[in-house]
Scaffold this motif. Structure first.
Motif, mmCIF file in Angstrom:
data_model
loop_
_atom_site.group_PDB
_atom_site.id
_atom_site.type_symbol
_atom_site.label_atom_id
_atom_site.label_comp_id
_atom_site.label_asym_id
_atom_site.label_seq_id
_atom_site.Cartn_x
_atom_site.Cartn_y
_atom_site.Cartn_z
ATOM 1 N N VAL A 1 -10.372 1.841 -2.679
ATOM 2 C CA VAL A 1 -10.593 1.195 -1.381
ATOM 3 C C VAL A 1 -11.988 1.482 -0.869
ATOM 4 O O VAL A 1 -12.698 0.595 -0.394
ATOM 5 C CB VAL A 1 -9.533 1.669 -0.357
ATOM 6 C CG1 VAL A 1 -9.795 1.066 1.024
ATOM 7 C CG2 VAL A 1 -8.141 1.323 -0.837
ATOM 8 N N THR A 2 -12.406 2.726 -0.949
ATOM 9 C CA THR A 2 -13.741 3.110 -0.507
ATOM 10 C C THR A 2 -14.156 4.385 -1.221
ATOM 11 O O THR A 2 -13.313 5.153 -1.698
ATOM 12 C CB THR A 2 -13.788 3.322 1.024
ATOM 13 O OG1 THR A 2 -15.139 3.489 1.446
ATOM 14 C CG2 THR A 2 -13.006 4.560 1.436
ATOM 15 N N GLY A 3 -15.462 4.623 -1.289
ATOM 16 C CA GLY A 3 -15.973 5.842 -1.899
ATOM 17 C C GLY A 3 -16.031 5.748 -3.407
ATOM 18 O O GLY A 3 -16.264 4.697 -3.990
ATOM 19 N N GLY A 4 -15.852 6.898 -4.035
ATOM 20 C CA GLY A 4 -15.835 6.957 -5.485
ATOM 21 C C GLY A 4 -17.135 7.378 -6.122
ATOM 22 O O GLY A 4 -17.204 7.597 -7.330
ATOM 23 N N GLY A 5 -18.206 7.506 -5.324
ATOM 24 C CA GLY A 5 -19.495 7.868 -5.893
ATOM 25 C C GLY A 5 -20.140 9.028 -5.175
ATOM 26 O O GLY A 5 -19.485 9.808 -4.490
ATOM 27 N N ARG A 6 -21.460 9.123 -5.343
ATOM 28 C CA ARG A 6 -22.253 10.152 -4.675
ATOM 29 C C ARG A 6 -23.096 9.500 -3.581
ATOM 30 O O ARG A 6 -23.859 8.565 -3.865
ATOM 31 C CB ARG A 6 -23.166 10.874 -5.668
ATOM 32 C CG ARG A 6 -22.427 11.637 -6.747
ATOM 33 C CD ARG A 6 -23.418 12.344 -7.675
ATOM 34 N NE ARG A 6 -22.721 13.084 -8.729
ATOM 35 C CZ ARG A 6 -23.333 13.807 -9.664
ATOM 36 N NH1 ARG A 6 -24.671 13.876 -9.673
ATOM 37 N NH2 ARG A 6 -22.625 14.447 -10.588
ATOM 38 N N PRO A 7 -22.995 9.952 -2.356
ATOM 39 C CA PRO A 7 -23.801 9.359 -1.284
ATOM 40 C C PRO A 7 -25.267 9.765 -1.421
ATOM 41 O O PRO A 7 -25.584 10.841 -1.933
ATOM 42 C CB PRO A 7 -23.183 9.951 -0.019
ATOM 43 C CG PRO A 7 -22.645 11.278 -0.462
ATOM 44 C CD PRO A 7 -22.167 11.073 -1.868
#
Length: 487
Positions: free
Chosen positions: A362-368
C-alpha cells in the motif's frame, strides 16, 4: 563522573563500567564503538567489561546484600527514600538521557523524552510508595489453633540483561522493583546503547545509593551469557528476543535458577465495525509504530472487518505515508532510523518476503531520501493472510500487515492464531463491546482504544512472549521469595 565531548571528533568519551560504587577505567581494554543511527557516524567508544569485571561486580553486589547493615536489611522507608533520591537525579538528567538514547538507537526525540526521560523516575516513585504502604509479613490463621507467619524476603543478587530499544525504561521495569524488594543488582546493558548507562551511573552516585547495590557492566553477549550461570547470581531477568530467552531459560533451568523473561511479540489490533478511526489516529499510530516499530508490544497485525476493509487500508496507508521521517534528534520526527545497518537489512528482508508472498504493498517498502542513516519507509501491506511470514514473525520495524475478517469470532480466532501473546489492542466506540472482545484474546496485556503499559499493573506475555510479570505489585513479588514460619 561527567560526560566529556572531544572537540576534535565530536565523540563522547567516558566509561560506564560501574562496580562497587565507582567508575573503573580500562585504558587498555577492548572498546565498543557506538554509532549514530541517524548519521551512521561514530559518536562514542566505551571500554568493554571483562569476565574478571563481571566477577568483581557480582562479588560487590553480594557484599552489599549480605552485610548485616546492608541494603537487604534497610527498612522499607529507608529504601523508599533512596529510590526517590535516585528518581530526582534521573529527572535532573532526563533531557540528556533522551538525547543520548535518541542518538544511539534512532528513537524519535519526542518519544525519548516521554519514555526514556520520564518513565524511569515515575516507576521509582511508584515502588517507593508501594513498599511504604505494604508489609513484608502477614499472619495467616490455620485450620487448627496454630497460625503461620508468611515472610517475603529479597532473593539476593539479580542479573538484569537489557535490550537496546527502550534501554532506560526497560532497565527500570526491572531495577526499581528489584531494589524496592531489597535485592542488589548487576546490569548488563545492550552494546548498542551504552552512552546512557554512564548517565545512570552518575545519577546512582549522586543519589547516595550504597556501593555495590547497583553495578553496570558494558559488554557483549559473552558478559550476559556469563552472568546467566554465574554461581553468585540468584535470579536472571531478561528482555530481548524469544530465541535468546529460550536459551537463558534452558541454562537457568538446569540450575533451578528463577528467571523473568519479557520476549518478542506480534500483537493484533482488532478494528471493530463501530471504530472511529480519525478520533483514534494518534493512539493508533502509537500502538503500531511507536519507536519506529522497534517495540515488542506493537500492534503490527491490523485485523479489519471486510465491510470496512478498504477504508481501514486507506487509513493506515495515509497514517504511514504522512509520518514525518528524519533525524531522530529532530523534535518533529515521528519515524527515525533503525538501530543499525544489520537490523535495517533484516527489516528489508521481511519487506521483500511480503512482496514475494503476494501481499499488496500500500505504501512504503523502500528507503526514504532523508539522510545517511539506517532509515526504512513505514510500510503497509494489505491482503495479508494471517499464516504469512510477515503476519507471524516479529519484524521489529515499521511494517504493518492488514488482514481482513468476517465476523468477530473470526477476528478473535485470527488474533489468537499466533505463537506470541504480549500486547494487543481493540478499537471501538463502545467500551463494553471492546472489553468483551479483549477478554477473549490470549495475551498478557491488551489496550482498548490505546496501548501503554501502566506502572501499577502487571506487564508481560504468554506463549512465546515470555514468562513472569513486571510492574505493579506482581513485579515486586518477582524479586521476593516466600518464607513460611509455622507458629
Amino acid at each position: 563522573m561527567s560526560l566529556e565531548t572531544s572537540l576534535a571528533d565530536g565523540q563522547i568519551r567516558y566509561n560506564p563500567l560501574f562496580i562497587d560504587g565507582s567508575v573503573h577505567s580500562r585504558p587498555d581494554a577492548e572498546t565498543i564503538t557506538i554509532s549514530s543511527a541517524s548519521t551512521t557516524q561514530i559518536i562514542g567508544r566505551v571500554a568493554a567489561a571483562t569476565i574478571n569485571d563481571a566477577d568483581a561486580a557480582v562479588a560487590a553486589a553480594r557484599r552489599a546484600f549480605d552485610a548485616p547493615s546492608g541494603w537487604a536489611h534497610w527498612q522499607p522507608q529507608e529504601r523508599a527514600a533512596a529510590l526517590r533520591r535516585l528518581a530526582d537525579q534521573l529527572t535532573a538528567r532526563s533531557s540528556e538521557t533522551a538525547r543520548l538514547v535518541s542518538a544511539q538507537n534512532g528513537m524519535p526525540y519526542s518519544t525519548a523524552v516521554a519514555f526514556e526521560g520520564n518513565v524511569p523516575a515515575g516507576i521509582l516513585q511508584y515502588y517507593a510508595a508501594l513498599i511504604e504502604g505494604s508489609t513484608t509479613e502477614e499472619t495467616r490463621a490455620g485450620a487448627t489453633d496454630r497460625s503461620t507467619l508468611v515472610h517475603r524476603k529479597p532473593l539476593g543478587v539479580i542479573a538484569l540483561i537489557l535490550p537496546w530499544n527502550f534501554p532506560q525504561t526497560l532497565t527500570f521495569f526491572k531495577l526499581a522493583p528489584a531494589l524496592a524488594a531489597g535485592n542488589t543488582v548487576v546490569i548488563k546493558p545492550s552494546s548498542e546503547t551504552l552512552l546512557d548507562s554512564g548517565l545512570l551511573a552518575e545519577a546512582i552516585m549522586a543519589a547516595g545509593i550504597p556501593a555495590g547495590v547497583i553495578n553496570i557492566l558494558p559488554g557483549g553477549d559473552d558478559i550476559g551469557s556469563y552472568l546467566v550461570t554465574h554461581p553468585g547470581v540468584d535470579k536472571v531477568s531478561f528482555t530481548g528476543s524469544t530465541t535468546v530467552g529460550r536459551e537463558i531459560a534452558s541454562r537457568a533451568g538446569s540450575l533451578l535458577r528463577p528467571v523473568t523473561l519479557e520476549l518478542g511479540g506480534k500483537s493484533a489490533a482488532i478494528i471493530l465495525g463501530d471504530a472511529d478511526l480519525e478520533t483514534h489516529a494518534e493512539a493508533m499510530f502509537t500502538a503500531s509504530l511507536l519507536n519506529n516499530g522497534q517495540t515488542c508490544f506493537a500492534s503490527t497485525r491490523i485485523l479489519a472487518p471486510r465491510r470496512r476493509y478498504n477504508e481501514v487500508v486507506e487509513f493506515y496507508g495515509q497514517l504511514a505515508a504522512k509520518a514525518v521521517i528524519g533525524d531522530a534528534l529532530n523534535p518533529a520526527t515521528q519515524i527515525g532510523p533503525m538501530v543499525s545497518e544489520a537490523h535495517r537489512r533484516n527489516v528489508e528482508g521481511y519487506i521483500a518476503l511480503g512482496r514475494a508472498e503476494g501481499a499488496r504493498l500500500v505504501t512504503g517498502g523502500g528507503r526514504p531520501d532523508v539522510g545517511p542513516g539506517w532509515f526504512v519507509e513505514p510500510t503497509v501491506f494489505a491482503d495479508v493472510d494471517n499464516s504469512a511470514v510477515i503476519a507471524q514473525e516479529e519484524i521489529f520495524g515499521p511494517v504493518l500487515a492488514l488482514i481482513p475478517y468476517g465476523d468477530e469470532a473470526e477476528a478473535v480466532r485470527l488474533a489468537n492464531d499466533s505463537s506470541y501473546g504480549l500486547g494487543g489492542t481493540v478499537w471501538s466506540s463502545d467500551q463494553e463491546h471492546a472489553l468483551r472482545v479483549a477478554r477473549q484474546i490470549q495475551t498478557g496485556t491488551i489496550g482498548i482504544n490505546h496501548y501503554l503499559p501502566a506502572p501499577d499493573a502487571p506487564y508481560g506475555g504468554v506463549k512465546n512472549s515470555g514468562m513472569g510479570r513486571e510492574l505493579g505489585p506482581e513485579g515486586l513479588a518477582q524479586y521476593q521469595e516466600l518464607h513460611s514460619i509455622y507458629l
